[in-house]
Scaffold this motif. Sequence first.
Motif, PDB file in Angstrom:
ATOM      1  N   THR A  90       0.842  -1.184   0.000  1.00  0.00           N
ATOM      2  CA  THR A  90       0.000   0.000   0.000  1.00  0.00           C
ATOM      3  C   THR A  90       0.883   1.242   0.000  1.00  0.00           C
ATOM      4  O   THR A  90       1.812   1.345   0.794  1.00  0.00           O
ATOM      5  CB  THR A  90      -0.901   0.021   1.253  1.00  0.00           C
ATOM      6  OG1 THR A  90      -1.636  -1.199   1.320  1.00  0.00           O
ATOM      7  CG2 THR A  90      -1.864   1.185   1.213  1.00  0.00           C
ATOM      8  N   ASN A  92       0.888   5.733  -0.470  1.00  0.00           N
ATOM      9  CA  ASN A  92       0.067   6.907  -0.216  1.00  0.00           C
ATOM     10  C   ASN A  92      -0.522   7.400  -1.537  1.00  0.00           C
ATOM     11  O   ASN A  92       0.213   7.883  -2.404  1.00  0.00           O
ATOM     12  CB  ASN A  92       0.920   8.005   0.427  1.00  0.00           C
ATOM     13  CG  ASN A  92       0.127   9.251   0.741  1.00  0.00           C
ATOM     14  OD1 ASN A  92      -1.082   9.305   0.523  1.00  0.00           O
ATOM     15  ND2 ASN A  92       0.809  10.259   1.258  1.00  0.00           N
ATOM     16  N   PRO A  93      -1.834   7.336  -1.703  1.00  0.00           N
ATOM     17  CA  PRO A  93      -2.450   7.741  -2.971  1.00  0.00           C
ATOM     18  C   PRO A  93      -2.698   9.244  -3.082  1.00  0.00           C
ATOM     19  O   PRO A  93      -2.928   9.757  -4.173  1.00  0.00           O
ATOM     20  CB  PRO A  93      -3.777   6.988  -2.956  1.00  0.00           C
ATOM     21  CG  PRO A  93      -4.122   6.900  -1.504  1.00  0.00           C
ATOM     22  CD  PRO A  93      -2.798   6.755  -0.777  1.00  0.00           C
ATOM     23  N   THR A  94      -2.635   9.973  -1.974  1.00  0.00           N
ATOM     24  CA  THR A  94      -3.015  11.382  -1.937  1.00  0.00           C
ATOM     25  C   THR A  94      -2.257  12.260  -2.923  1.00  0.00           C
ATOM     26  O   THR A  94      -2.880  13.053  -3.634  1.00  0.00           O
ATOM     27  CB  THR A  94      -2.875  11.929  -0.491  1.00  0.00           C
ATOM     28  OG1 THR A  94      -3.606  11.068   0.388  1.00  0.00           O
ATOM     29  CG2 THR A  94      -3.423  13.339  -0.378  1.00  0.00           C
ATOM     30  N   GLY A  97      -3.803  12.118  -6.237  1.00  0.00           N
ATOM     31  CA  GLY A  97      -5.237  12.362  -6.326  1.00  0.00           C
ATOM     32  C   GLY A  97      -6.055  11.094  -6.471  1.00  0.00           C
ATOM     33  O   GLY A  97      -7.157  11.119  -7.010  1.00  0.00           O
ATOM     34  N   LEU A  98      -5.531   9.984  -5.991  1.00  0.00           N
ATOM     35  CA  LEU A  98      -6.221   8.703  -6.083  1.00  0.00           C
ATOM     36  C   LEU A  98      -6.798   8.321  -4.736  1.00  0.00           C
ATOM     37  O   LEU A  98      -6.373   8.814  -3.697  1.00  0.00           O
ATOM     38  CB  LEU A  98      -5.242   7.619  -6.547  1.00  0.00           C
ATOM     39  CG  LEU A  98      -4.564   7.845  -7.899  1.00  0.00           C
ATOM     40  CD1 LEU A  98      -3.484   6.792  -8.124  1.00  0.00           C
ATOM     41  CD2 LEU A  98      -5.588   7.821  -9.009  1.00  0.00           C
ATOM     42  N   SER A  99      -7.740   7.397  -4.760  1.00  0.00           N
ATOM     43  CA  SER A  99      -8.327   6.927  -3.497  1.00  0.00           C
ATOM     44  C   SER A  99      -7.549   5.745  -2.923  1.00  0.00           C
ATOM     45  O   SER A  99      -7.631   5.476  -1.732  1.00  0.00           O
ATOM     46  CB  SER A  99      -9.795   6.550  -3.700  1.00  0.00           C
ATOM     47  OG  SER A  99      -9.888   5.510  -4.659  1.00  0.00           O
ATOM     48  N   ALA A 100      -6.803   5.034  -3.776  1.00  0.00           N
ATOM     49  CA  ALA A 100      -5.997   3.901  -3.320  1.00  0.00           C
ATOM     50  C   ALA A 100      -4.843   3.717  -4.297  1.00  0.00           C
ATOM     51  O   ALA A 100      -4.968   4.031  -5.481  1.00  0.00           O
ATOM     52  CB  ALA A 100      -6.831   2.628  -3.246  1.00  0.00           C
TER      53      ALA A 100
END
Length: 164
Positions: A90, A92-94, A97-100
Amino acid sequence: MNRQLMCVTCGSTYPLEARRLRCDCGGLLDVQIDMDSALSPEALAATFESRLPSHLPQDLSGVWRYRELVLDLPADDIVTFPEGRTNLYTLNPTPLGLSALWAKHEGENPTGSFKDRGMTVAVSWARHQGARALICASTGNTSASLAAYGARAHLPVFVLIPNG
């Protein structure tokens, strides 16, 4: 499942077992799978899922676990370490601009390269076809992967290093 070689230039077809590198027209050959003769998606998914607890080398592979969609070879012809089934991490998607966001770590393959996924198929097919040696031109991951899988298959490997 039926498979054949198809020319990407003219569309000519040849049997999968044909020892050809190119079409008569000079075009490259691609493996075509007749999905109409395949099991249903549900049956395939059930087959793949049923192999998860298996300890057979071909079922531990993230490639050969799906052999019906790759090459359905006899188990004795499959050359595996096993490869694939690398972990998902996993991220960091931030910032994107992604949610995952997930990443596969291909360095967890036996030679540390994503090339192992294809090399297991190439060397297994070579063994199935009765190859007596393997050869590639490479200065990196391809040669390392071929050397490892060739050794596993007990086949001599020749690596050509391009000039310059």
